[in-house]
Design an enzyme around this catalytic site. Structure first.
Site, PDB file in Angstrom:
ATOM      1  N   TYR A   1      79.593  52.855  34.332  1.00 17.26           N
ATOM      2  CA  TYR A   1      78.780  53.154  33.156  1.00 17.26           C
ATOM      3  C   TYR A   1      78.205  51.909  32.483  1.00 17.26           C
ATOM      4  O   TYR A   1      77.389  52.032  31.572  1.00 17.26           O
ATOM      5  CB  TYR A   1      79.591  53.970  32.143  1.00 17.26           C
ATOM      6  CG  TYR A   1      79.696  55.436  32.515  1.00 17.26           C
ATOM      7  CD1 TYR A   1      80.479  55.835  33.586  1.00 17.26           C
ATOM      8  CD2 TYR A   1      79.005  56.407  31.805  1.00 17.26           C
ATOM      9  CE1 TYR A   1      80.575  57.175  33.935  1.00 17.26           C
ATOM     10  CE2 TYR A   1      79.095  57.745  32.141  1.00 17.26           C
ATOM     11  CZ  TYR A   1      79.882  58.123  33.215  1.00 17.26           C
ATOM     12  OH  TYR A   1      79.969  59.453  33.546  1.00 17.26           O
TER      13      TYR A   1
ATOM     14  N   LYS B   1      90.999  55.560  43.073  1.00 20.94           N
ATOM     15  CA  LYS B   1      90.589  55.718  44.470  1.00 20.94           C
ATOM     16  C   LYS B   1      90.878  54.376  45.154  1.00 20.94           C
ATOM     17  O   LYS B   1      89.997  53.777  45.799  1.00 20.94           O
ATOM     18  CB  LYS B   1      89.094  56.110  44.509  1.00 20.94           C
ATOM     19  CG  LYS B   1      88.566  56.473  45.876  1.00 20.94           C
ATOM     20  CD  LYS B   1      89.167  57.737  46.475  1.00 20.94           C
ATOM     21  CE  LYS B   1      88.793  57.868  47.937  1.00 20.94           C
ATOM     22  NZ  LYS B   1      89.522  58.945  48.636  1.00 20.94           N
TER      23      LYS B   1
ATOM     24  N   ASP C   1      85.029  61.487  33.799  1.00 21.90           N
ATOM     25  CA  ASP C   1      83.901  62.394  33.556  1.00 21.90           C
ATOM     26  C   ASP C   1      83.997  63.597  34.485  1.00 21.90           C
ATOM     27  O   ASP C   1      83.921  64.751  34.055  1.00 21.90           O
ATOM     28  CB  ASP C   1      82.578  61.648  33.787  1.00 21.90           C
ATOM     29  CG  ASP C   1      81.388  62.579  33.653  1.00 21.90           C
ATOM     30  OD1 ASP C   1      81.356  63.350  32.678  1.00 21.90           O
ATOM     31  OD2 ASP C   1      80.503  62.549  34.534  1.00 21.90           O
TER      32      ASP C   1
HETATM   33  C1  IPM Z   1      80.050  63.479  29.287  1.00 26.71           C
HETATM   34  C2  IPM Z   1      78.662  63.392  29.879  1.00 26.71           C
HETATM   35  C3  IPM Z   1      78.118  61.981  29.848  1.00 26.71           C
HETATM   36  C4  IPM Z   1      79.048  61.112  30.677  1.00 26.71           C
HETATM   37  C5  IPM Z   1      76.673  61.836  30.323  1.00 26.71           C
HETATM   38  C6  IPM Z   1      75.730  62.669  29.481  1.00 26.71           C
HETATM   39  C7  IPM Z   1      76.197  60.418  30.367  1.00 26.71           C
HETATM   40  O1  IPM Z   1      78.662  63.908  31.165  1.00 26.71           O
HETATM   41  O2  IPM Z   1      80.214  63.106  28.108  1.00 26.71           O
HETATM   42  O3  IPM Z   1      80.966  63.963  29.955  1.00 26.71           O
HETATM   43  O4  IPM Z   1      78.876  60.994  31.885  1.00 26.71           O
HETATM   44  O5  IPM Z   1      79.978  60.562  30.098  1.00 26.71           O
HETATM   45 MN    MN Z   2      80.526  64.885  31.707  1.00 25.43          MN
END
Ligand code: IPM
Ligand code: MN
Ligand code: NAD
Length: 348
Positions: free
Chosen positions: A127, A184, A241
């Protein structure tokens, strides 16, 4: 409060109303950050926006960000990932609780069987968007997306998970006792090695907590096969996520899942796990319970524990009475379901 886009505009007002009737003494300021504002004047986050949130507010309640008209998704990235990273909200806490057996797609699974929490690293990993594209549009194009894992980042999230395990009970009052680290490391050996070493080290400081490791692929399988085995799961940003959407399905779907983006001692941000759901936006069908449970998490974090418990009890009762939206088997609209929770919350 930043309702954001799509169904965020529908579920956050319901959450806000429930907070109001809960008796928690809070003042709200609304911000219009989101796709409409971005499309109007290209502002994603106003200058000084994150510093202002940290300075002037105790917490942020956010909806969702993402709109098909804003194709690059830059506003969502700058607002949502901006809050998480620039405000350094390193712990994404995503509780997974089944309120009623009828909501779970698995056979023979009861509420007591699904009561775990995912602690997701929230500021690093893929990210960070480190990397780049070279020779774009040519047959030789190269795209790299770096997975950044710092010693500091890995250590603080693993510590957070152990501390969380020590400080929190399950819904039935039993203490939490187990922390599982998910990675992983069989394929991603550099980052995995760091996570493995740090996990082992911090585990040693908490001999009373049972520890375990699973590769993320096996964890996905186990989550569906036997969710009873999970208590506290700690993992990196991307795996966190992915597994929390899967975990949301165990609770009745994305409409039920709550989350907090937390840095102890700093202004933290609370948002439902779901997105802006463009196909159902504006139709009064989105489930507001995830946002309402998120507001309860925020209240508990701010010290309004009785108010938070009242709201959680109201959601549980509404689920049992099927006073819900269609996604979890009821017949109510977003507003009606939200108002029903508000009526139960005032009554208690
Ligand atoms: C979440 C969402 C976000 C993430 C996206 C919108 C960038 O999927 O909050 O789970 O990946 O964290
Ligand atoms: Mn998400
Ligand atoms: P989504 O969570 O918006 O929707 C996934 C599915 O779940 C859809 O079928 C949707 O109808 C359903 N759903 C989600 N929330 C619901 C609710 N409250 N009630 C009933 N059904 C619900 O995910 P997506 O479709 O992958 O993404 C849509 C947009 O939202 C994208 O722009 C994405 O980037 C964004 N997004 C934002 C956040 C956030 O702001 N925290 C989180 C996830 C996705």
């Amino acid at each position: 409060m930043i309702a954001g886009d799509g169904i965020g505009q529908e579920v956050i007002p319901q959450a806000l109303n429930v907070i109001r009737v809960s008796g928690a003494k809070l003042e709200f300021t609304e911000f219009d950050w989101g796709a409409d504002r971005f499309l109007r004047d290209r502002t994603t986050v106003p200058p000084d926006g994150f510093a202002m949130l940290g300075r002037d507010f105790d917490a942020v309640l956010a909806g969702a960000f993402g709109d098909p008209r804003a194709k690059t998704n830059i506003h969502a990235k700058e607002i949502l990932l901006g809050m998480r990273c620039k405000m350094d909200l390193y712990a994404n806490v995503r509780p997974v609780r089944l309120l009623d057996a009828t909501l779970c797609p698995l056979k023979g699974v009861e509420p007591k069987d699904v009561d775990f929490v995912v602690i997701r690293e929230n500021t690093e990993g893929v990210y960070t968007d480190a990397g780049g594209v070279f020779k774009q549009g040519t047959p030789d194009e190269i795209a790299t997306q770096e997975d950044i894992n710092t010693r500091k980042g890995v250590e603080r999230i693993i510590r957070y998970a152990f501390d969380y395990c020590e400080r929190h009970c399950k819904l039935d009052g039993a203490p939490r006792q187990r922390v599982l680290m998910c990675d992983k490391s069989n394929a991603m050996t550099h980052a995995g090695g760091l996570w493995q070493r740090v996990f082992k080290e911090i585990s040693g400081e908490h001999p009373q907590i049972e520890t375990r490791h699973m590769y993320v692929d096996a964890l996905c399988m186990q989550m569906v096969r036997d969710p009873r085995q999970f208590d506290v799961i700690v993992t990196n940003n991307m795996f966190g996520d992915i597994i929390t959407d899967l975990a949301a399905a165990l609770q009745g779907g994305l409409g039920m899942a709550a989350s907090g983006n937390i840095h102890p001692g700093k202004t933290s941000m609370f948002e439902p796990v779901h997105g802006s759901a463009p196909p159902i936006a504006g139709k009064n069908v989105a489930n507001p319970f995830g946002a309402i449970l998120t507001s309860a998490m925020m209240l508990a974090h701010l010290g309004f524990k009785p108010e938070a418990e009242k709201i959680e009890a109201a959601v549980l009762e509404a689920v049992k009475q099927r006073k819900t939206t269609q996604d979890i088997g009821g017949k109510l609209g977003t507003r009606e379901a939200g108002e029903y929770i508000a009526s139960l919350t005032c009554r208690t």
